[in-house]
Structures are given as structure tokens and as C-alpha cells.
Design a protein around this motif. Structure first.
Motif, PDB file in Angstrom:
ATOM      1  N   TYR A   1     -21.048  -2.822 -15.280  1.00 56.91           N
ATOM      2  CA  TYR A   1     -22.309  -3.058 -15.985  1.00 56.91           C
ATOM      3  C   TYR A   1     -23.519  -2.995 -15.042  1.00 56.91           C
ATOM      4  N   GLY A   2     -23.585  -1.941 -14.254  1.00 60.23           N
ATOM      5  CA  GLY A   2     -24.775  -1.733 -13.434  1.00 60.23           C
ATOM      6  C   GLY A   2     -24.781  -2.476 -12.107  1.00 60.23           C
ATOM      7  N   CYS A   3     -23.735  -3.220 -11.772  1.00 59.91           N
ATOM      8  CA  CYS A   3     -23.640  -3.878 -10.464  1.00 59.91           C
ATOM      9  C   CYS A   3     -22.474  -3.270  -9.685  1.00 59.91           C
ATOM     10  N   ALA A   4     -22.572  -3.305  -8.356  1.00 58.89           N
ATOM     11  CA  ALA A   4     -21.472  -2.800  -7.520  1.00 58.89           C
ATOM     12  C   ALA A   4     -20.950  -3.956  -6.668  1.00 58.89           C
ATOM     13  N   PHE A   5     -19.626  -4.089  -6.614  1.00 61.00           N
ATOM     14  CA  PHE A   5     -19.013  -5.187  -5.860  1.00 61.00           C
ATOM     15  C   PHE A   5     -18.017  -4.629  -4.851  1.00 61.00           C
ATOM     16  N   ALA A   6     -18.299  -4.858  -3.569  1.00 62.98           N
ATOM     17  CA  ALA A   6     -17.304  -4.544  -2.542  1.00 62.98           C
ATOM     18  C   ALA A   6     -16.342  -5.724  -2.473  1.00 62.98           C
ATOM     19  N   LEU A   7     -15.068  -5.458  -2.244  1.00 63.52           N
ATOM     20  CA  LEU A   7     -14.088  -6.540  -2.150  1.00 63.52           C
ATOM     21  C   LEU A   7     -12.801  -6.002  -1.558  1.00 63.52           C
ATOM     22  N   ASP A   8     -12.033  -6.899  -0.990  1.00 69.42           N
ATOM     23  CA  ASP A   8     -10.732  -6.534  -0.451  1.00 69.42           C
ATOM     24  C   ASP A   8      -9.675  -7.230  -1.304  1.00 69.42           C
TER      25      ASP A   8
ATOM     26  N   GLY B   1     -23.343 -19.972  -5.454  1.00 69.62           N
ATOM     27  CA  GLY B   1     -21.908 -19.767  -5.667  1.00 69.62           C
ATOM     28  C   GLY B   1     -21.147 -20.393  -4.522  1.00 69.62           C
ATOM     29  N   THR B   2     -20.100 -21.179  -4.859  1.00 71.69           N
ATOM     30  CA  THR B   2     -19.273 -21.765  -3.796  1.00 71.69           C
ATOM     31  C   THR B   2     -17.857 -21.220  -3.908  1.00 71.69           C
ATOM     32  N   ASP B   3     -17.194 -21.154  -2.778  1.00 73.24           N
ATOM     33  CA  ASP B   3     -15.775 -20.764  -2.780  1.00 73.24           C
ATOM     34  C   ASP B   3     -15.144 -21.267  -1.480  1.00 73.24           C
ATOM     35  N   ILE B   4     -13.878 -21.660  -1.557  1.00 74.58           N
ATOM     36  CA  ILE B   4     -13.190 -22.097  -0.329  1.00 74.58           C
ATOM     37  C   ILE B   4     -12.734 -20.911   0.502  1.00 74.58           C
ATOM     38  N   ASN B   5     -12.770 -19.721  -0.088  1.00 78.99           N
ATOM     39  CA  ASN B   5     -12.317 -18.525   0.626  1.00 78.99           C
ATOM     40  C   ASN B   5     -13.513 -17.924   1.382  1.00 78.99           C
ATOM     41  N   GLU B   6     -13.444 -18.015   2.706  1.00 81.04           N
ATOM     42  CA  GLU B   6     -14.574 -17.566   3.529  1.00 81.04           C
ATOM     43  C   GLU B   6     -14.846 -16.069   3.346  1.00 81.04           C
ATOM     44  N   THR B   7     -13.768 -15.280   3.228  1.00 83.68           N
ATOM     45  CA  THR B   7     -13.944 -13.827   3.057  1.00 83.68           C
ATOM     46  C   THR B   7     -14.652 -13.535   1.738  1.00 83.68           C
TER      47      THR B   7
ATOM     48  N   VAL C   1       0.870  -1.184   0.000  1.00 88.79           N
ATOM     49  CA  VAL C   1       0.000   0.000   0.000  1.00 88.79           C
ATOM     50  C   VAL C   1       0.905   1.233   0.000  1.00 88.79           C
ATOM     51  N   LEU C   2       0.896   1.961  -1.113  1.00 90.16           N
ATOM     52  CA  LEU C   2       1.801   3.115  -1.253  1.00 90.16           C
ATOM     53  C   LEU C   2       1.120   4.423  -0.893  1.00 90.16           C
ATOM     54  N   ALA C   3      -0.188   4.446  -0.951  1.00 90.93           N
ATOM     55  CA  ALA C   3      -0.932   5.653  -0.554  1.00 90.93           C
ATOM     56  C   ALA C   3      -2.298   5.190  -0.072  1.00 90.93           C
ATOM     57  N   GLY C   4      -2.854   5.937   0.891  1.00 91.74           N
ATOM     58  CA  GLY C   4      -4.127   5.533   1.478  1.00 91.74           C
ATOM     59  C   GLY C   4      -3.894   4.487   2.547  1.00 91.74           C
ATOM     60  N   ASP C   5      -4.988   3.919   3.065  1.00 97.81           N
ATOM     61  CA  ASP C   5      -4.805   2.977   4.168  1.00 97.81           C
ATOM     62  C   ASP C   5      -5.695   1.747   4.036  1.00 97.81           C
ATOM     63  N   THR C   6      -6.111   1.447   2.799  1.00 89.17           N
ATOM     64  CA  THR C   6      -6.994   0.289   2.659  1.00 89.17           C
ATOM     65  C   THR C   6      -6.753  -0.448   1.350  1.00 89.17           C
ATOM     66  N   THR C   7      -7.093  -1.723   1.378  1.00 87.78           N
ATOM     67  CA  THR C   7      -7.086  -2.509   0.135  1.00 87.78           C
ATOM     68  C   THR C   7      -8.532  -2.865  -0.245  1.00 87.78           C
ATOM     69  N   GLU C   8      -9.478  -2.275   0.486  1.00 83.43           N
ATOM     70  CA  GLU C   8     -10.894  -2.561   0.201  1.00 83.43           C
ATOM     71  C   GLU C   8     -11.434  -1.506  -0.750  1.00 83.43           C
TER      72      GLU C   8
END
Ligand code: SAM
Length: 326
Positions: free
Chosen positions: A144-151, A201-207, A131-138
Motif C-alpha cells: 500500500y505505497g510503503c516499502a519495508f526492508a526486513l530479514d 514503536g517498541t520491540d525487544i528485537n534489536e534487529t 535457503v534453497l536458491a539465492g544467498d539472502t533472507t533479506e
């Protein structure tokens, strides 16, 4: 220098500008211009512009008083924007700091800068960042009209696949049942559900699954999206014969999961199979692996073979759309 602009009739200009602004797509570094009855709206990322708009290269003037990173650095740095974050890929730490500094000092609307610090790795396909600037990776990414929060430090996500995802989304009909075996934060299942599909939807990543559920909520489709954390090979037994559509976006090892895909497939099912192959045999290995897993129980027909993007010198990320009919 030409910049990507949405071109619309002048009378449609304000509605278009508003819609693009809501999707965070208007590039404030350039002026919106009228020429011969057409309005040109500069956009930050043409791949995310809804299909009904024409995107053209247009010589839009740099907005007066706007300072771009290149004005500060004296060269054009390469960077990618995802929501309010900017991603760079610089090997030299000193140069990375200079580029990041120029990006935040410029007039780009940016809250942070991340430098790639590793390749995508491990079972969960996540990479390290500095992280070179700011304080988050989120971040909140719009597509296409959808919003996705993610880290970005916790889950896999690539904004570069937006056009490919949209191609698949457009095939989805209301009422169908779609299963994404490696679902991440939901960039397939959420827009599928927006078209009226019922999705798992399945994923092994809990986050990733926590984000997938939150993104279904954020986009108003939580009632049609089930997120399950676990190995798809174990989850699949509960959905035997269930799917009208299956997405397999785990390109390096999708072939190891074809038996599971066949178990999930209903009587008539379309499989979107992503693969990485060398230029001299892009589709053959995937097609053979699918036939070996599905025939003779299913009749297998390949409906599309597409190169999605270049992966490495001599290698492509490809997709096969395959219909399985029992
Ligand atoms: N479909 C998402 C997208 O396009 O952004 C994510 C794709 S990412 C390349 C692959 C995902 O598969 C990762 O999130 C990883 O955690 C997940 N994964 C890997 N092995 C898995 C398994 N056995 N069962 C379920 N998910 C798995």
C-alpha cells in the motif's frame, strides 16, 4: 483460468500500469489485455493493490514464451512471493529442491527461494528457513505505497496481514499519537506516520528496531517515528497517558500486556487488540480481559470485532477495535 487483474478504463491504463509496476505488482506471466473499453492488468498479489482500484478475476492469456513453475513441474506448486523472494512450505526436502529449482528456472522475477523450516517461535516470533536458491533472507516488501526492508531470518513479518494493517491505517488521522507495543519492522507505525500521526514503536528485537528506523527513513517519515528497543512494560512509564491509538499485535499473549496498554492510553484512545481464539468463543475472552484491565477508570466500548484469518483448525486470529474513554 481466471487471474487477479486490476480493471481500469482504457484511457487510465498507462498511468495505472506504471503505478502498479512501481509497486512490483504487475504479473509478467500474463498479458495485459483490452476488452470492451477496459484494460486488465494482471497482478501478483491483489491484497497489496491500492484500494482505489477494482481487482477482478479475468481470463488473461499466459504471456507467450513465459515458462511458469507448473510448466516445469507438471503440477501447480503452492508458493508466496515477498519482494524478490519466494517462500514455500514443503516438508519433503527432495520435493522442496525440485519446486525451488522450477521456480528459479521459470520466468518469475525471483532472486531466491526459502523453505519454512520451523514454526514461528520464541519471544521474538521468528522462524527458521532453509535457503534453497539465492544467498539472502533479506528482502524489500512493498505494501500500500510503503516499502519495508526486513530479514525474514531475524525478524517477524507476515505479508498476509497487509489488508488488516491497511484497515487500521485508514482509521488514522493526522496529528494523533500512536503507540505500537510490538512494532516489528514498522508495518503499522510507518504508514500511520505517512498519514500524519506521531508514532512510537517498541520491540525487544534489536534487529527489528534497526529495520523500523531504516524503514521510517526509507519512507520519508523518520521525523515522526521513534523506535525504541526494549520490553514495552519498561518503556511504557515514559509514555504514560500519551496514546490516542495503541496497536497490540502479539496474539498469543496480548492479555498479559493489557495493564501496560491502559497505562499508555490517553483520555480517549482506540486499542487494536489481536488475539487467537477458538471458533466457539472468538471475541469474549479478549473483551473480558480488556474490561478487567481498563474499567472502571475507562468506559470501554467495542467498535469492531473481526476475524482476520484462520490460524489453525478451529482457531482464528481475531482483532477487537476498542475505544477507551476516561
Ligand atoms: N507488529 C509487527 C507486525 O505486525 O509485523 C510485529 C508483530 S510480532 C507478532 C510481535 C513482536 O513483538 C515481535 O517482533 C517481538 O519481538 C515483539 N515482542 C515480544 N515481546 C515483547 C515485549 N515484551 N516488548 C516489546 N516487544 C515485544
Amino acid at each position: 483460468m481466471g487471474v487477479p487483474c486490476v480493471r481500469v478504463r482504457r484511457e487510465d491504463g498507462e498511468a495505472t500500469r506504471k503505478r502498479l509496476a512501481e509497486a512490483d505488482l504487475v504479473d509478467d506471466g500474463y498479458d495485459i489485455t483490452v476488452e470492451e473499453g477496459w484494460l486488465y492488468v494482471p497482478v501478483t498479489d491483489p491484497t497489496h493493490v491500492p484500494d482505489e482500484y477494482a481487482v477482478v478475476e479475468f481470463d488473461a492469456p499466459v504471456r507467450e514464451g513465459q515458462t511458469m513453475p507448473a510448466d516445469i513441474l507438471g503440477f501447480e506448486p503452492s508458493y508466496e512471493r515477498i519482494g524478490a523472494l519466494v517462500i514455500i512450505d514443503e516438508d519433503d526436502p527432495q520435493r522442496a529442491r525440485e519446486v525451488a529449482e522450477a521456480i528459479v528456472t521459470s520466468d518469475l522475477p525471483v532472486e531466491g527461494v526459502l523453505n519454512r523450516a520451523s514454526k514461528i517461535k520464541g519471544e521474538q516470533r521468528v522462524r527458521d528457513w532453509v535457503v534453497l536458491a539465492g544467498d539472502t533472507t533479506e528482502v524489500v516488501h512493498r505494501e500500500y505505497g510503503c516499502a519495508f526492508a526486513l530479514d525474514l531470518a531475524e525478524v517477524y513479518f507476515s505479508p498476509r496481514l497487509a489488508t488488516e494493517r491497511h484497515r487500521v491505517v485508514e482509521q488514522v488521522d493526522a496529528g494523533e499519537q500512536a503507540f505500537d507495543m510490538f512494532a516489528g519492522v514498522g508495518p503499522f507505525v510507518v504508514p500511520f506516520a505517512k498519514r500524519g500521526a506521531t508514532c512510537v514503536g517498541t520491540d525487544i528485537n534489536e534487529t527489528a528496531i534497526e529495520y523500523l528506523r531504516a524503514n521510517a527513513e526509507r519512507n520519508g517519515v523518520a521525523d515522526r517515528v521513534t523506535g525504541i528497543c526494549g520490553d514495552v512494560r519498561e518503556v511504557a512509564a515514559d509514555y504514560e497517558g500519551w496514546a490516542d491509538r495503541i496497536v497490540m499485535n502479539l496474539p498469543h499473549s496480548a492479555d498479559e500486556f493489557l495493564e501496560t496498554a491502559v497505562l499508555l492510553a490517553g483520555e480517549d484512545c482506540v486499542l487494536h487488540y489481536y488475539d487467537i481464539q477458538s471458533d466457539d468463543a472468538l471475541f469474549g475472552p479478549g473483551e473480558r480481559a480488556i474490561r478487567a484491565a481498563a474499567e472502571p477508570d475507562y468506559e470501554v466500548s467495542v467498535e469492531a470485532r473481526r476475524a482476520v484469518r484462520s490460524y489453525a483448525p478451529g482457531e482464528q486470529n481475531v482483532v477487537l477495535d476498542v475505544r477507551l474513554r476516561r
